[in-house]
Design a protein around this motif. Structure first.
Motif, short mmCIF file in Angstrom:
data_model
loop_
_atom_site.label_atom_id
_atom_site.label_comp_id
_atom_site.label_asym_id
_atom_site.label_seq_id
_atom_site.Cartn_x
_atom_site.Cartn_y
_atom_site.Cartn_z
N CYS A 13 27.43 -21.91 15.20
CA CYS A 13 28.04 -23.21 15.43
C CYS A 13 27.57 -23.82 16.75
N GLY A 16 24.16 -25.15 16.10
CA GLY A 16 24.24 -26.38 15.33
C GLY A 16 24.72 -27.56 16.16
N SER A 19 21.99 -28.78 18.79
CA SER A 19 20.71 -29.22 18.23
C SER A 19 20.59 -30.74 18.32
N LEU A 83 18.99 -21.73 6.47
CA LEU A 83 19.04 -21.52 7.91
C LEU A 83 17.63 -21.32 8.47
N LEU A 86 15.88 -24.64 8.63
CA LEU A 86 16.30 -25.39 9.81
C LEU A 86 15.53 -24.93 11.05
N PHE A 129 24.95 -27.25 5.87
CA PHE A 129 24.94 -26.31 6.98
C PHE A 129 26.12 -25.34 6.87
N ASP A 158 32.38 -27.79 18.40
CA ASP A 158 31.72 -29.08 18.27
C ASP A 158 32.30 -30.10 19.25
N LEU A 193 17.32 -19.36 14.55
CA LEU A 193 17.73 -19.70 13.20
C LEU A 193 16.87 -19.00 12.15
#
Length: 203
Positions: A13, A16, A19, A83, A86, A129, A158, A193
């Motif tokens: 997370c 993600g 990124s 993944l 990505l 995702f 997040d 990843l």
């Protein structure tokens, strides 16, 4: 949920969240063109948008796992490949996001909240995702409390990242450092990843 699974969830997370992409561009635009507080509002709203996708994915996966075991096995492999993809994409386009332009516009706090929420809700790749991530961690016996732990972790990471962007990175030395080294930041995230994805596929 055991501590190892939780750490895996946190690690992916975080990758993600940090990124570079449209979400970062929006939060930076709001923070730079308005104020840090506008950016915080947008960051919190973005976290709730991410939480919406996480909730739907958790609920849907529970049904898939319970009724379609073979489909879930395929989903697990596809999740690992996604993944890894990505990661390859992050390596391929390393540094390309640093030229993103931000546009100054006047807006209210509600408009900042709207911008943060919509950039999350209008990105279907977020659902893919979480589908890839949760397929590695969710099982059919997961309790409601465990799901809440998953959801809370996702939203907190997040929101926390984009609040940090708004308060510390917008126009600050950390942002300048990240921009100067964005190619290596992208490459490190890409490699991680790929390794995670390959580990899932190989088993």
């Amino acid at each position: 949920m055991d501590f190892t699974s939780w750490l895996s969830l946190v690690a992916v997370c975080v990758l993600g969240a940090i990124s570079p992409g449209p979400s970062l561009a929006v939060i930076l635009r709001v923070s730079i063109s308005q104020s840090a507080l506008h950016g915080v509002c947008a960051g919190l709203a973005h976290g709730l948008g991410i939480g919406f996708w996480a909730f739907l994915t958790l609920q849907g996966l529970a049904v898939v796992i319970e009724q379609y075991q073979q489909a879930f096995s395929v989903l697990t492999i596809l999740g690992g490949l996604y993944l890894a993809w990505l990661g390859v994409k992050s390596l391929r386009y390393a540094g390309k996001g640093q030229d993103e332009k931000v546009e100054a516009v006047k807006s209210s706090y509600w408009e900042s909240i709207r911008d943060g929420l919509m950039v999350a809700l209008m990105n279907p790749k977020i659902a893919l995702f979480f589908l890839a991530l949760f397929s590695q961690l969710v099982d059919s016996e997961m309790t409601a409390i465990m799901k809440i732990q998953f959801w809370t972790t996702v939203v907190a990471i997040d929101s926390g990242w984009y609040i940090l962007v708004a308060l510390l990175l917008a126009g600050g030395p950390v942002l300048l450092w990240l921009r100067r080294n964005i190619v290596w930041v992208d490459r490190v995230m890409g490699c991680l990843l790929i390794l995670i994805g390959l580990k899932v596929v190989i088993g």
